[in-house]
Design an enzyme around this catalytic site. Structure first.
Site, PDB file in Angstrom:
ATOM      1  N   ASN A  61      -3.923   1.217  -4.255  1.00 40.29           N
ATOM      2  CA  ASN A  61      -3.728   1.321  -5.714  1.00 40.29           C
ATOM      3  C   ASN A  61      -3.039   0.049  -6.232  1.00 40.29           C
ATOM      4  O   ASN A  61      -1.863   0.032  -6.547  1.00 40.29           O
ATOM      5  CB  ASN A  61      -2.960   2.588  -6.093  1.00 40.29           C
ATOM      6  CG  ASN A  61      -1.692   2.796  -5.294  1.00 40.29           C
ATOM      7  OD1 ASN A  61      -1.496   2.182  -4.242  1.00 40.29           O
ATOM      8  ND2 ASN A  61      -0.819   3.642  -5.779  1.00 40.29           N
ATOM      9  N   ASP A 119      -5.786   6.611  -2.649  1.00 40.28           N
ATOM     10  CA  ASP A 119      -4.435   7.157  -2.778  1.00 40.28           C
ATOM     11  C   ASP A 119      -3.809   6.853  -4.133  1.00 40.28           C
ATOM     12  O   ASP A 119      -3.955   5.769  -4.682  1.00 40.28           O
ATOM     13  CB  ASP A 119      -3.497   6.670  -1.682  1.00 40.28           C
ATOM     14  CG  ASP A 119      -2.170   7.395  -1.774  1.00 40.28           C
ATOM     15  OD1 ASP A 119      -2.190   8.635  -1.697  1.00 40.28           O
ATOM     16  OD2 ASP A 119      -1.132   6.753  -1.982  1.00 40.28           O
ATOM     17  N   ASP A 271       5.011   7.317   2.885  1.00 40.41           N
ATOM     18  CA  ASP A 271       4.572   7.110   1.499  1.00 40.41           C
ATOM     19  C   ASP A 271       5.583   6.212   0.781  1.00 40.41           C
ATOM     20  O   ASP A 271       5.968   6.469  -0.359  1.00 40.41           O
ATOM     21  CB  ASP A 271       4.388   8.452   0.767  1.00 40.41           C
ATOM     22  CG  ASP A 271       3.630   8.297  -0.550  1.00 40.41           C
ATOM     23  OD1 ASP A 271       3.189   7.174  -0.878  1.00 40.41           O
ATOM     24  OD2 ASP A 271       3.492   9.304  -1.265  1.00 40.41           O
ATOM     25  N   HIS A 275       9.501   1.058  -6.637  1.00 37.76           N
ATOM     26  CA  HIS A 275       9.371   0.744  -8.067  1.00 37.76           C
ATOM     27  C   HIS A 275      10.619  -0.048  -8.461  1.00 37.76           C
ATOM     28  O   HIS A 275      11.596  -0.093  -7.715  1.00 37.76           O
ATOM     29  CB  HIS A 275       9.314   2.029  -8.896  1.00 37.76           C
ATOM     30  CG  HIS A 275       8.064   2.825  -8.686  1.00 37.76           C
ATOM     31  ND1 HIS A 275       6.849   2.441  -9.189  1.00 37.76           N
ATOM     32  CD2 HIS A 275       7.847   3.993  -8.021  1.00 37.76           C
ATOM     33  CE1 HIS A 275       5.934   3.336  -8.851  1.00 37.76           C
ATOM     34  NE2 HIS A 275       6.505   4.282  -8.123  1.00 37.76           N
TER      35      HIS A 275
HETATM   36 ZN   LIG Z   1      -0.716   9.744  -2.519  1.00 39.23          ZN
END
Ligand SMILES: [Zn+2]
Length: 387
Positions: A61, A119, A271, A275
């Site tokens: 992503n 994802d 994961d 940020h």
């Molecule tokens: Zn995910």
């Protein structure tokens, strides 16, 4: 003992020091190209090395999304430039722009990616998912699915449970996750695709996958440290507790631990989703989804599951090293290792993280286990300076 419970080779040194095979995280977000203000290939690699990892798989992503041979080349260039501190294997996107409408250049990218995933987004269309699974099967690549039915999310951002009700927050129901998993398991059975479910968070997901394995479906799954160790009772009014999927109910957490013990859950992935501080400062309702995980995963899991007698150390090491490598075809080099002092106790301080992301729900938690050294391809890529 169940064969799945075995594995995890390591060397015990003295005074609580252990050498493990280098960890492998099949689910990280290193944010480049496109979002270098959140994390870079270099800072992500440093964080991985500090957490004992020697191999990671980077989710797509990004901007541009690696959905074509050309877009993938942009990410590969950044990986090369990062200098190989750890191995970074890119995922290819399943659909153009991860928009779910048009398939990505799967055939062209296949030789250069570790697996395929959209994802961050679920593939909403069943016919699209069937066709993607057929193509991944032909290409011999795992399809790693972020399972989320967008029609059921309804603006939610934490679990649709007691905490959301008591504090007036918008909840995400568990069905938004297990609904797509149920659909996909049927498709995986039909197509013979090697199917991997990302970050499962609820009881129903574990039950569906347990049954599918009994039915002979080629399925594996991962969960994250926070879903095993925290639940909605731990929630605070703080963006550090906002991730997708959300922390679920106590019964869900307990079901995940059970699924880890019986082999339904195959591996632990963090994961790792950094940020900026500003993006995580807007509370539960307004912050970006995602927490970092690479630099505290092993200590929180060792403290919460091994020290408490729930899981053996051998099994934890297997879940973080051999098991993910086996599913994704990532070889374990004998000169990829991490050395830990399991007796050192300390408080997790995100300011010490080498990742640019500092948001973790484990901040301030007292843990055992300090990474002393990580070696990748025979080269020391991290060394604890306080030793
Ligand atoms: Zn995910």
């Amino acid at each position: 003992m169940n064969g799945k419970q075995q594995g995890g080779t390591f060397i015990r040194k003295e005074n609580g020091v252990f050498v493990f095979p280098g960890f492998c995280d099949v689910h990280v977000h290193f944010r480049e190209p496109g979002f270098s203000y959140k994390e870079t290939m270099v800072t992500g690699s440093r964080a991985a090395a500090r957490g004992g990892y020697t191999a990671v798989c980077a989710m797509p992503n990004l901007n541009p999304v690696p959905d074509s041979a050309e877009h993938l080349a942009a990410e590969e260039e950044l990986i090369r430039a990062a200098g190989g501190l750890v191995d970074i294997f890119p995922y290819g996107a399943l659909t153009v722009g991860e928009k779910g409408m048009e398939a990505a250049e799967l055939e062209k990218m296949a030789p250069r990616v570790i697996a395929f995933s959209d994802d961050g987004k679920g593939v909403q269309s069943e016919s699209m998912m069937r066709s993607l699974m057929e193509r991944c099967r032909k290409l011999g690549r795992v399809l790693a699915a972020h399972c989320e039915d967008e029609s059921l999310v309804r603006g939610g951002y934490i679990h649709d449970g007691a905490y959301a009700a008591a504090h007036g927050h918008k909840g995400i129901c568990s069905e938004s996750e297990w609904g797509p998993i149920a659909r996909d398991l049927k498709l995986a059975k039909e197509t013979g695709c090697a199917y991997h479910v990302c970050h499962i968070s609820c009881r129903e997901s574990a039950e569906l996958i347990r049954q599918a394995k009994k039915d002979g479906v080629d399925v594996t799954c991962e969960t994250g440290p926070h879903y095993l160790l925290l639940d909605e009772n731990d929630l605070q009014e703080d963006g550090h507790f906002r991730m997708n999927p959300p922390l679920r109910a106590k019964e869900d957490r307990e079901a995940l631990v059970e699924a880890l013990l019986d082999g339904t859950i195959d591996m632990i992935a963090t994961d790792h989703a950094p940020h900026s501080a500003e993006e995580k400062s807007r509370g539960l309702a307004g912050s970006a989804f995602g927490v970092v995980g690479l630099e505290c995963a092993f200590p929180v899991l060792y403290t919460g599951l091994v020290k408490t007698g729930i899981l053996t150390l051998e099994r934890l090491v297997c879940l973080m090293s051999e098991a993910p490598r086996a599913r994704f075809g990532i070889p374990l080099r004998p000169d990829d290792t991490c050395e830990w002092d399991l007796e050192e106790q300390y408080e997790i301080d995100p300011e010490e993280f080498l990742s640019m992301g500092k948001a973790t729900p484990f901040a301030g938690q007292r843990v055992y286990g300090r990474c002393l050294k990580t070696v990748h391809a025979g080269r020391t890529v991290y060394e604890n300076s306080s030793v």
